[in-house]
Structures are given as C-alpha cells and as structure tokens.
Design an enzyme around this catalytic site. Structure first.
Site, short mmCIF file in Angstrom:
data_model
loop_
_atom_site.label_atom_id
_atom_site.label_comp_id
_atom_site.label_asym_id
_atom_site.label_seq_id
_atom_site.Cartn_x
_atom_site.Cartn_y
_atom_site.Cartn_z
N HIS A 1 61.34 36.87 29.29
CA HIS A 1 61.70 37.66 30.19
C HIS A 1 62.83 37.12 31.13
CE1 HIS A 1 61.53 41.44 32.46
NE2 HIS A 1 62.13 40.84 33.60
N GLU A 2 62.51 36.10 31.81
CA GLU A 2 63.51 35.28 32.72
C GLU A 2 64.67 34.72 32.27
OE1 GLU A 2 63.37 35.91 35.95
OE2 GLU A 2 61.56 37.27 35.73
ZN ZN Z 1 63.29 41.15 35.13
#
Ligand code: ZN
Ligand code: ADP
Length: 603
Positions: free
Chosen positions: A426-427
């Site tokens: 996600h990051e």
């Molecule tokens: Zn996020």
C-alpha cells in the site's frame, strides 16, 4: 515574568467582618442576652452582705445560693454551706425569696450565643451581599461568592519578558505590530498629528503559530503591563459572570494604561449571533459588555486590545466594525525559512550536535506549526536523554518529527505478516505513483512501524521550497497518489482493506475543491459553488448552488477520482517489478529512505 495579585478585596477582608461580628455580639449584646452576669463570691461575703442587709432577692438551690444586691443589678452566687438558721437570718435581713433569679447559661448555650450566632449572622450577611452582586451582574444564579472578578493575569515586564526576537519568522506580523510598540513608546507623536491607534487588533491564524507569543512580545517590547484572558474562560463561568469579568478586566487595564489586553480564543465570545431562538444569553451578554467597553474609551487611552482567533469568519461583524477590532494581522503557518528559524530558536535551549542540518529537518516537517516545531526539539532532547547521550543528534530530530506528527512509535503493536505485506504494498503504491508523476514531491521516508495515531504506514514527503500555487495537473497527480495505495492492494491481492480510509477522504476533498472552489472543471467554468466558512480549521465549506448542480458536482467528483485511480493503477502495472522489489525491501527493513527508494527505482 511575575504576576501581581488581584487588587480586589482579599479573603482577609471577609475574615475581618466575621471576627468583628463575634466581638460585637460578645461585648455589646451578650450582657443583654444573658441579662446579668453572675459573680461568684465566697460564703463570708454572702454572710456579711446578709448582715448588712444588702441582699435583694435570694434563691437557695440544691448546692448553691443565687442572690442579687439591693437594687437587683448585680447577681452573685456562692456555695451552699451547712447553715441551719440561714433562712431565718435572710428573712431578718429583708431579703426576698424567689425562684426567678436568672439561671446561668449552660456552656452549650453560651457557646451558641457567643460563637454560632455571630457566625450565622455573618453568613446571612454574606449571602445577602453575594445575591446583590449577582443581581448587579445581571445573572440569575450562582453559588459562589466573589466570582464576578476577572482572573485576568497581569504580567509586568521583567528580565525574561518576551521580545520580537523570540518569535521566529512571522516577519510580516512583527512589522505590523511594530507600529503599536512605537505608539506605546511615544503616544504624543501620534496625538500631535491627530492619528489614533486602532483599539483592537485581531491576530488571525491556525493554532500554535505564535499569536500569544506575539501579543506578549508587543508588551515586552513596549515595556508595558500585559493582561491576558481566554475567551472560553469568559463563557464557562456561571451565568452573568462573563460580563462582569469583562468590566473588571477593562477597569484594571485602564488603571494600568498604557498596557496590552490580550484575549485568546475571542471566537468563544465573539461568535456570530445567529438569531436562533434561545441563543446563548451568557455569551451575548459578555460580547455586549466587551463592545460597550471598547466603545467606551477613546483611541488614545493607551489600552491596546489584541485578540487571537483561528476562526475569523465566525466572528460577529459587530466585533470587526471600525473602532473595534478593525485591524487584522495574519499569523500563518511558518514557511520553510520560518520553520528553520523556529527550530534554531528552540534548539538554543537544548544541546544539539554541531552537524545537525536544520534545513533538512525543516523540510521534513512541512506543515508543522511553531508549537509543533518546539515540541519536536524537546522530543529530540528527551530521546537523547533516554539514550544517555549528551547531545541531540540529527537522528533524534528526524525521529521526533515522526513522533510529533504521527504519534509515538507503537513498538509492541503486532502486525501479522500478511498485514505487514499489505501495508508495504500500500505504502509503496503511494510512493511509486508519486515518483512516476514528474510533478509530485519525492518521498523522504516510508515506515511501516505502527503509530499510536492509528496509521499503519507512514510516508513522509519532502517539500521542495515553498508552494503557493498549484496547477490543475499537480492536484490531479496528488489525487492519483492518494489512490495509489488502494490500487496496489487491488493489483497484488485482488481484494481491498480498510487501510485507505484516510486516502479516500483526502482524495475526495481535493477533487471536490477542484470543482467547487478552484474552477477546474470543464463545464462550471469560474462559477463559485461554495463558500468557505473556516479558512483555518479544516476549511469546512458549504455549497451555494441548486440541488441539480449538487448532483452534477457529485458525479464529476466521482469521475475525477475514478480517472486518477485508473491512472495510478496503470502506473503500478507498468512498473510491476519495481513495485514488488520496493515492497519486499520495505517489508523486510520496515523503513525505506528516499535515497534507497530512488536507487532501487533507478537500478
Ligand atoms: Zn494510504
Ligand atoms: P498560538 O497563540 O498561536 O496558539 P502560541 O503563541 O501559544 O500559539 O505558541 C505556542 C508555543 O509554540 C510557544 O510557546 C512557542 O514555544 C512555540 N512557537 C509558536 N510559534 C513560534 C514562533 N514563531 N517562534 C518561536 N516559537 C514559536
């Protein structure tokens, strides 16, 4: 700085009244209450008085004899002796036998009369007085005594008085306020030409930007007393107290003029009167009193009122009318240069190693307020102490930014490996989308160590210099970056998580603003679709358009976000190998710096 005590009636005054009441009752009233004082005499005196026919009335009791003198004024008593013909002799002497000689008061009774009664009287007077006071203050109920006095703290200059130099950055605000200082130094210069100073100056800006400091600095520079009071203090009191506090504050200020009166959070009393039924009486009374006071003195009395607020648009227009708070000094969040200056000012208070790069720290702390920067310095010092070092280092400072901005590291929060992997992707999804769009700021650092703030991952972006304008493309890229986290989850895991909730909020805000505020949609052209209610705290805004238009706005916001989401997904798919490589690195190391990121990306 030291505080001068409130010059109003001290507690001692009330104790004095109480003692006086007790004294008066005992000395003046007691003889009447007890009617006669009883004097104890020996049996010999009694016999002599009997012989000399000096006894008026007599009462023989079980173990004592009570008697009065001839004219019945003095009362005596003596012990009863074995004296068989006493009655005869008394009779011969002309004494009258009676059962009505006043009894001595019991100790309980006497205590009651001499102590309790005066106390009751005193309390009665006190209650009466406090009721009067409340009536005067225009209120209805209050249980406390002497509450109407303002708690305005008086600060007088002292060696450690705050000066403009202590306030870093904020040059425009200081320039603006320098005139006030000059006026306080030499009011005659202004009087001669007929110029009058504004009575009230509004310091406007987000919390923690140094508004209070600036107000103190004005007093410090001008060498005048500083009265301060918070707007919320005025209204949280009992009904009717706010108004009398304002009155009291201004009374004190006028006595001490020239001086500075500082009212923090003025919006708490100065909110727009919305005409609602059953509005806040207390606040209105307080506000009215403030307006009355401000109108009541001339511009040249030397009382300058500074007030701070972060909600200028919510202020009652009556407050900002000419002759009241008619000057506005913006106190904005510090820019890069300002942040560096603030960091340096506060770093002087702690020991830092020589190689600290304040500019880098300032860049990393983009968006931080002065108060947050001061906190970052302090956190760095604390961290150095914890690690038993004598100086705070660059690493301490950088860690502190994260601590202050993102909450303390949750060392023992446990993410499952699957969660860690999802967060890593996600990051990296965010970062990769940002890096691939030329206009987005590069990433400084990403960590997947959970924070108490609830964020699982944390991406720190570096701002390159200051940005006042954003182009349509830049905003679109930002939205794409926000969607990048979720896009990565979709591509890799085929399902989505709750981790994107903040991204969704931010992306929607931006998209909506593009359409309603910045005129960046195709068909609405430059039509204003909303008004901003609060420029500083989150910027809540309300739409000013028809229901059909609102539906159309919603449709366009949705389209806009969807387009950017697709763009982000395409970027990630096109760079799938980099995405995997970077995510793996982050998953293993838990932290990836901007340099490491760029190295892997460009390898
Ligand atoms: Zn996020
Ligand atoms: P405000 O009144 O705007 O909420 P304050 O004046 O109370 O902010 O600031 C809180 C603290 O933050 C100050 O005591 C100071 O330590 C720090 N601070 C804020 N702005 C500055 C600044 N411009 N320079 C130095 N310190 C600052």
């Amino acid at each position: 700085m030291h505080e001068i005590k409130n010059p109003k009636k001290p507690l001692v005054f009330y104790y004095g009244i109480a003692l006086l009441a007790i004294f008066l009752v005992n000395v003046l009233a007691m003889p009447y209450i007890a009617r006669r004082q009883i004097k104890e005499v020996d049996y010999g005196t009694f016999m002599t008085m009997t012989e000399n026919k000096e006894i008026g009335q007599v009462q023989v009791q079980d173990n004592q004899i009570m008697f009065t003198d001839k004219d019945g004024k003095a009362v005596y008593k003596t012990g009863l002796m074995n004296d068989p013909d006493l009655v005869q002799r008394l009779h011969d002497s002309g004494a009258k036998f009676t059962s009505e000689i006043v009894e001595e008061m019991s100790p309980v009774m006497s205590f009651f009369v001499s102590w309790i009664l005066p106390m009751l009287i005193f309390i009665g007077i006190g209650q009466f007085m406090s009721k009067q006071m409340i009536k005067k203050a225009g209120g209805k109920n209050s249980m406390m005594f002497g509450m109407g006095k303002s708690n305005a703290k008086v600060y007088v200059k002292s060696a450690e008085g705050i000066k403009f130099d202590d306030v870093a950055g904020e040059d425009e605000a200081k320039e603006n306020l320098a005139e006030i200082v000059d006026y306080l130094h030499d009011p005659n210069k202004y009087k001669e030409i007929g110029a009058s100073m504004p009575k009230g100056i509004l310091l406007v800006g987000p919390p923690g930007t140094g508004k209070t400091m600036l107000a103190k600095a004005v007093a410090g520079e001008a060498n005048v007393p500083f009265f301060s009071m918070s707007g919320s203090e005025f209204v949280e009191m009992f009904v009717g107290m706010g108004a009398s506090k304002v009155r009291d504050l201004f009374k004190q200020a006028k006595e001490k003029a020239p001086c500075i009166v500082f009212i923090d959070e003025i919006d708490a009393i100065g909110k727009k009167r919305d005409g609602q039924l059953g509005g806040n009486d207390e606040r209105e009374q307080t506000l009215n009193q403030l307006l009355t006071e401000m109108d009541g003195f001339e511009g040249n009395t030397g009382v300058i009122i500074l007030a701070a607020t972060n909600r200028p648009e919510s202020l009652d227009p009556a407050l900002t009318r000419p002759g009241r708070f008619d000057r506005r000094v913006p106190v904005e969040l510090p820019d890069l240069k300002g942040r560096e200056a603030i960091l340096k000012v506060h770093a002087k208070k702690i020991k830092v190693s020589d190689d600290v790069d304040f500019n880098k720290v300032a860049r990393m702390a983009s968006g931080a307020s002065g108060a947050e920067l001061a906190n970052i310095i302090n956190e760095a010092a604390l961290r150095a102490v914890r690690d038993k070092r004598k100086f705070a280092t660059q690493a301490d400072l950088e860690e502190s930014i994260e601590v202050v901005i993102a909450g303390y590291q949750k060392k023992n929060a446990i993410l499952t490996n699957k969660e860690k992997l999802v967060v890593s992707y996600h990051e990296i999804g965010h970062a990769l989308v940002a890096a691939k769009q030329t206009n987005s700021a590069p990433v400084q650092k990403i960590t997947i160590i959970p924070r108490t703030s609830g964020a699982l991952g944390y991406t720190m972006q570096v701002e390159e210099g200051n940005h006042y304008l954003m182009t349509k493309e830049e905003i679109e890229n930002k939205i794409a970056t926000y969607t990048g986290g979720r896009a990565a989850e979709e591509i890799i895991f085929g399902s989505v998580t709750t981790g994107a909730s903040n991204d969704i909020e931010q992306a929607t805000k931006l998209a909506r603003a593009m359409i309603t505020r910045y005129g960046m949609s195709d068909d609405f052209d430059m039509m204003a679709l909303e008004t901003v209610n609060n420029q500083y705290l989150g910027g809540d805004a309300s739409l000013v358009c028809s229901a059909e238009t609102q539906t159309e706005i919603d449709r366009q916001v949705k389209e806009l976000i969807k387009r950017q989401h697709e763009k982000a997904a395409k970027i990630l798919l096109d760079n799938r190998t980099k995405l995997d490589e970077l995510a793996k690195f982050l998953y293993e190391k838990e932290t990836i710096t901007g340099e490491e990121f760029m190295q892997i990306l460009n390898a």
